[in-house]
Design an enzyme around this catalytic site. Sequence first.
Site, mmCIF file in Angstrom:
data_model
loop_
_atom_site.group_PDB
_atom_site.id
_atom_site.type_symbol
_atom_site.label_atom_id
_atom_site.label_comp_id
_atom_site.label_asym_id
_atom_site.label_seq_id
_atom_site.Cartn_x
_atom_site.Cartn_y
_atom_site.Cartn_z
ATOM 1 N N GLY A 47 -3.415 -6.734 -6.012
ATOM 2 C CA GLY A 47 -4.383 -7.814 -6.118
ATOM 3 C C GLY A 47 -3.750 -9.148 -5.806
ATOM 4 N N TYR A 63 -2.681 5.106 -0.021
ATOM 5 C CA TYR A 63 -2.555 3.692 0.307
ATOM 6 C C TYR A 63 -2.213 2.779 -0.862
ATOM 7 C CZ TYR A 63 -4.019 -0.999 1.819
ATOM 8 O OH TYR A 63 -4.054 -2.333 2.102
ATOM 9 N N CYS A 87 -6.646 -3.688 -8.676
ATOM 10 C CA CYS A 87 -6.073 -4.643 -9.612
ATOM 11 C C CYS A 87 -4.833 -3.993 -10.198
ATOM 12 C CB CYS A 87 -7.014 -5.032 -10.763
ATOM 13 S SG CYS A 87 -8.391 -6.101 -10.284
ATOM 14 N N ASN A 114 -8.069 -2.556 -15.140
ATOM 15 C CA ASN A 114 -8.014 -2.039 -13.774
ATOM 16 C C ASN A 114 -9.082 -0.959 -13.663
ATOM 17 O OD1 ASN A 114 -5.740 0.206 -12.043
ATOM 18 N ND2 ASN A 114 -7.355 -1.064 -11.202
ATOM 19 N N GLY A 115 -10.051 -1.170 -12.774
ATOM 20 C CA GLY A 115 -11.119 -0.178 -12.616
ATOM 21 C C GLY A 115 -12.465 -0.838 -12.450
ATOM 22 N N ASP A 171 -2.080 5.552 11.095
ATOM 23 C CA ASP A 171 -2.550 4.584 10.102
ATOM 24 C C ASP A 171 -3.068 5.339 8.885
ATOM 25 O OD1 ASP A 171 -3.018 2.136 8.981
ATOM 26 O OD2 ASP A 171 -4.528 1.491 10.432
ATOM 27 N N ASP A 172 -3.222 4.603 7.763
ATOM 28 C CA ASP A 172 -3.620 5.275 6.523
ATOM 29 C C ASP A 172 -5.108 5.585 6.481
ATOM 30 O OD1 ASP A 172 -5.019 2.910 4.854
ATOM 31 O OD2 ASP A 172 -3.254 2.106 5.846
#
Length: 489
Positions: free
Chosen positions: A42, A261, A16, A117-118, A364-365
Site C-alpha cells: 500500500g 503477485y 494493505c 487488511n481485507g 508477466d504476472d
Amino acid sequence: MLTTNPHEDDTLHEECGIFGISGATDAARLVALGLHALQHRGQEAAGITSFDGVEFHTHRAMGHVAGNFDREDIMVPLRGSVACGHVRYSTTGETALRNVQPLYADLASGGFAIAHNGNISNAMRLRRDLVRRGSIFQSTSDTETIIHLVATSNYRTTVDKFIDALKRVEGAYSLIVMTPEGMIACRDPLGIRPLVMGKIDGPDGGSIIFASETVALDVVGATFVRSIDPGELVMVKGTEITSHRPFPQVAARPCIFEYVYFSRPDSISEDRSVYTVRKAIGAQLAIESPVDADLVIPVPDSGTPAALGYAQESGIPFELGIIRSHYVGRTFIQPSDKVRHLGVKLKHNANRALIAGKKIVLIDDSIVRGTTSLKIVEMMREAGAAEVHMRIASPPTRHSCFYGVDTPERAKLLAATKNLEQMADYIKADSLAFISIHGLYKALGEPQRNAIRPSHCDACFTGDYPTSLTDQDDVSSVDQFALLAERVI
C-alpha cells in the site's frame, strides 16, 4: 499531473499491510521499520498508533512511510511499548486522511485502535443498520464498522465484544487491535488475508510481533513463530499470550494471488517460499505453453521469478530485455497527449541492443485491463523484436475481487470480455497463453484444483467466491429493480 505509469490502474493493487508489536522499547520505531518492508502492499497512506499504558498516540499521513515516519518530531510523541501500524491502498472508502488507519475511538471500555487488511463484504448493510440505531461514522472505511459493532455490543469484556462484532461481519480480514487490556490479532475464518506472528527475545519475555508478511519480521530482527490460524484470535497481555477460536472450524481458503503477485518474493506464505512458488509457476507455464523463442524476458519486477522458472524449464536464455527505473517519483509534469502516450517509458524501457532481431517471450504476472501489456508489446516491436510472445503466470482474471483487492469492475477486465485470440489481437502479441488453474495449483505442490473444496481463494480466476457477498448482492438487486422499473415505465 502525470503518474509514472499512466496505466497504473492496469494492475491488481495490493490490499494493505499491517504490523503490530507488544513489549518493546520505542515500539513505534520498530513498527515504522516493519511498515517499510510492507510498503509494496500500500503506497497511498500510512499510520502508526502507540500506547504508553495511559494514553494512545497516533500519527497518520498520506504518502509513503519514508518522509512521514523518519522525522524525530513525529516519532518522539509516539511513545509506549505497544504499537501498530498500517500501509494503505484504498479498496473501500475515499482517498482522504480520515480513512487512513489505524482508526481510533474512545469506547466505554477505553481506547480502541484497529488496523485492517481485507474487506468487509457486508459493511454497507451493517453501516445502514448502525446509522439507523444512532451510530455516527467519522470515515467511509469499512473498517470503522467493526469499531461501532464493538461499541454497541452487550458483552462485558473487550475480547467478548470484539468476538461478538466479528461474528456479524462477512468477508476477509486480518486485524491488529490495541486496547488498554492488550493487543489482539486475528484472521477471518477462511484465512483469506495473511497474518503471521514473530518474536524478539529479550529481558522480561521479549516482544511479540504480528505482520502481514514474514519479510516484515526479518527487517526488525524477529524470529518467525507461526502463522495465525484462520479463525484464530490471539491476545497479548504483557508476556501472556492466549489463543481463542470462537468460530466453527471450516476449510481454509487463503488468497492464491499472494503467491502470484502480492507478497514480496522473499516472504514465506503458509510455509511456502513465495519466490520458489513463483519459479515453479514459470516452469509449469513453460510445460503447458512452450514457444520457439530466442530469449525469455520478464516484465519487471513481479514477472522475474516466473521468467526464471520458464527459462530454466524451457532451456531458453533468460535476459533483462526491459529495464525498470526505480527512481521516478509518482508525479512528473503536466502532460500533453503525446507525453502521456510515452509515459510508460518512465518506468520501463527496452534494452534495444539485446532485443533487436530476436524472437522473445515476455513473462508477466497477470493481465487486468490489457493496456500495459499492449504498451510493453509495442515497446518490444519498436526495439526491433522479430516476434513477441506473451506468457502470463496466472490464469485469466475474469472476476472482480471483493476481499480487499482493488480490481476494476468485471466489464473492464480484458479476460471477461474477450477470448484468448481476441486478447492476443488486442495486445498485438504473436501469441498469448496463461497458466491453467490446475497448473497454478500444481506449482503449489497439489495435483490439481479440487473443484469441490479448493485449498485457496481463487475467485478472481474462477468466480468461486468462498463467502457471501451481501453488499454486492444488495447493489445487484437495486440495479435489477431499477432496470425492471425502467422497462415498466
